[in-house]
Design a protein around this motif. Structure first.
Motif, PDB file in Angstrom:
ATOM      1  N   MET A   1      74.773  20.622  11.239  1.00 44.54           N
ATOM      2  CA  MET A   1      73.425  20.533  10.705  1.00 44.54           C
ATOM      3  C   MET A   1      73.153  21.802   9.913  1.00 44.54           C
ATOM      4  N   ASP A   2      72.107  21.771   9.098  1.00 37.55           N
ATOM      5  CA  ASP A   2      71.754  22.924   8.284  1.00 37.55           C
ATOM      6  C   ASP A   2      71.471  24.140   9.161  1.00 37.55           C
ATOM      7  N   ALA A   3      71.867  25.316   8.675  1.00 36.94           N
ATOM      8  CA  ALA A   3      71.644  26.615   9.336  1.00 36.94           C
ATOM      9  C   ALA A   3      72.514  26.822  10.568  1.00 36.94           C
ATOM     10  N   ALA A   4      73.528  26.001  10.744  1.00 38.88           N
ATOM     11  CA  ALA A   4      74.413  26.180  11.904  1.00 38.88           C
ATOM     12  C   ALA A   4      75.362  27.352  11.724  1.00 38.88           C
ATOM     13  N   GLY A   5      75.636  27.747  10.480  1.00 42.52           N
ATOM     14  CA  GLY A   5      76.482  28.910  10.253  1.00 42.52           C
ATOM     15  C   GLY A   5      77.833  28.617   9.652  1.00 42.52           C
ATOM     16  N   LYS A   6      77.957  27.530   8.903  1.00 39.77           N
ATOM     17  CA  LYS A   6      79.254  27.199   8.302  1.00 39.77           C
ATOM     18  C   LYS A   6      79.737  28.288   7.354  1.00 39.77           C
ATOM     19  N   ASP A   7      78.857  28.686   6.418  1.00 36.38           N
ATOM     20  CA  ASP A   7      79.255  29.663   5.413  1.00 36.38           C
ATOM     21  C   ASP A   7      79.633  30.998   6.051  1.00 36.38           C
ATOM     22  N   GLY A   8      78.827  31.462   6.996  1.00 37.72           N
ATOM     23  CA  GLY A   8      79.110  32.729   7.657  1.00 37.72           C
ATOM     24  C   GLY A   8      80.398  32.690   8.459  1.00 37.72           C
ATOM     25  N   THR A   9      80.665  31.556   9.092  1.00 37.56           N
ATOM     26  CA  THR A   9      81.894  31.417   9.869  1.00 37.56           C
ATOM     27  C   THR A   9      83.119  31.465   8.962  1.00 37.56           C
ATOM     28  N   ILE A  10      83.057  30.756   7.851  1.00 38.71           N
ATOM     29  CA  ILE A  10      84.163  30.786   6.888  1.00 38.71           C
ATOM     30  C   ILE A  10      84.376  32.210   6.388  1.00 38.71           C
ATOM     31  N   LYS A  11      83.293  32.894   6.062  1.00 38.45           N
ATOM     32  CA  LYS A  11      83.376  34.271   5.552  1.00 38.45           C
ATOM     33  C   LYS A  11      84.025  35.203   6.560  1.00 38.45           C
ATOM     34  N   HIS A  12      83.588  35.143   7.828  1.00 42.43           N
ATOM     35  CA  HIS A  12      84.098  36.063   8.838  1.00 42.43           C
ATOM     36  C   HIS A  12      85.521  35.730   9.267  1.00 42.43           C
ATOM     37  N   VAL A  13      85.787  34.451   9.527  1.00 41.26           N
ATOM     38  CA  VAL A  13      87.088  34.062  10.050  1.00 41.26           C
ATOM     39  C   VAL A  13      88.176  34.256   9.010  1.00 41.26           C
ATOM     40  N   MET A  14      87.849  34.011   7.735  1.00 39.30           N
ATOM     41  CA  MET A  14      88.848  34.094   6.684  1.00 39.30           C
ATOM     42  C   MET A  14      88.834  35.426   5.950  1.00 39.30           C
ATOM     43  N   SER A  15      88.156  36.417   6.501  1.00 38.05           N
ATOM     44  CA  SER A  15      87.988  37.694   5.804  1.00 38.05           C
ATOM     45  C   SER A  15      89.303  38.423   5.566  1.00 38.05           C
ATOM     46  N   GLY A  16      90.315  38.180   6.400  1.00 43.00           N
ATOM     47  CA  GLY A  16      91.578  38.895   6.234  1.00 43.00           C
ATOM     48  C   GLY A  16      92.674  38.087   5.575  1.00 43.00           C
ATOM     49  N   VAL A  17      92.375  36.862   5.185  1.00 45.66           N
ATOM     50  CA  VAL A  17      93.392  35.968   4.632  1.00 45.66           C
ATOM     51  C   VAL A  17      93.563  36.216   3.137  1.00 45.66           C
TER      52      VAL A  17
END
Length: 311
Positions: free
Chosen positions: A88-104
């Motif tokens: 659902m909206d505001a669940a944190g998809k964008d932030g999760t992608i940003k943090h989890v993939m930050s080192g890739v």
């Protein structure tokens, strides 16, 4: 005075593979026969296993490990990984992608955000545009929303389906949605048989937490851009969306393409579960460092000789 970060790393080291696996398995769904969304809390950080400070240290370690695993995936160029985020909206998809993939390495990853289908998309079957965005061998593909929108938002808003140009005789009744869910399950089974690992994450945010995040976006000018009045409209269909999610997850959760029902009220814990699940799947591939062939080794020797002879 002791370094607090050192203490945290020592505590984190005590969190072994079995405990990490317990965290992952708590939220993994591979058989939807008895699945009920109400059995999964939106705020369930497993305090008996991990605390917030440990989780943050584990996330840093997990991001680094993912970087190493992604390099192996890319070098081997045999498997690919598809990560699906639904929420659902505001669940944190964008932030999760940003943090989890930050080192890739950005060269080894492709993020696709699926918006409303355009005229060319609507002229084809609903999986057509999905196929075009699949990751190549050696790559990680991330779907920020996905083919599941066609059994979620389209189901909640049937007027969207009416604009898709399908023969009316095929879209009448519940059987249509059953068929579409079976098509998705078959599609993901096909991907697994072709060497694409499929991991699906439902970031399970609570209704009260969503309200809190919406208000934060309204209260802080630097976050106003995140708020869309349309999100508030969709909030009014919360019960319908939960029913659609429950049926979609139940129909498509398999060993080959599992769902993870991740509690999203605590972002620090949500991100830990996601990176742990991704690393677990990549570790299972047992990828090895790509070693040069005898022919390549010989060419390296020749390359060295030529370089050393340069003036």
């Amino acid at each position: 005075m002791p370094d607090p970060s050192t203490d945290t790393e020592v505590q984190t080291a005590e969190l072994g593979p079995k405990q990490i696996r317990k965290i992952i398995d708590r939220f993994r769904v591979t058989d939807g026969a008895d699945f009920k969304l109400k059995h999964y809390a939106t705020d369930d950080p497993l305090p008996d296993i991990v605390d917030k400070s440990q989780a943050k240290a584990l996330l840093r370690q997990g991001v680094q490990r993912l970087s190493d695993l992604q390099e192996l995936l890319y070098a081997n160029a045999s498997w690919s990984l598809l990560i699906v985020f639904q929420a659902m909206d505001a669940a944190g998809k964008d932030g999760t992608i940003k943090h989890v993939m930050s080192g890739v390495n950005p060269q080894g990853i492709l993020v696709t955000s699926f918006k409303a289908p355009g005229p060319e998309d609507l002229a084809h079957d609903f999986l057509w545009r999905i196929n075009r965005a699949l990751p190549a061998r050696g790559m990680i593909g991330i779907f920020n929303r996905s083919h599941y929108e066609e059994v979620l938002v389209t189901r909640v808003h049937p007027e969207i389906l009416a604009r898709q140009g399908l023969p009316p005789s095929l879209t009448d009744g519940k059987k249509f949605w059953d068929h579409r869910l079976k098509d998705i399950a078959g599609f993901e089974r096909h991907l697994a048989r072709q060497g694409t690992i499929v991991l699906k994450f439902f970031l399970n945010v609570g209704r009260d937490e969503q309200k809190k995040r919406f208000l934060e976006r309204l209260d802080h000018p630097d976050k106003n851009w995140k708020f869309d009045i349309g999100d508030l409209k969709e909030r009014g269909y919360w019960t319908d969306y939960m029913a659609a999610y429950e049926e979609a997850i139940a129909a498509t959760a398999t060993e080959q393409a599992p769902w993870f029902i991740v509690p999203a009220d605590q972002k620090w814990f949500m991100r830990l579960v996601v990176v742990a699940a991704i690393n677990d799947a990549l570790e299972a591939l047992a990828l090895k460092t790509v070693m040069p062939t005898d022919e390549q080794i010989a060419s390296f020797a020749e390359a060295r000789r030529r370089l050393e002879q340069e003036p």
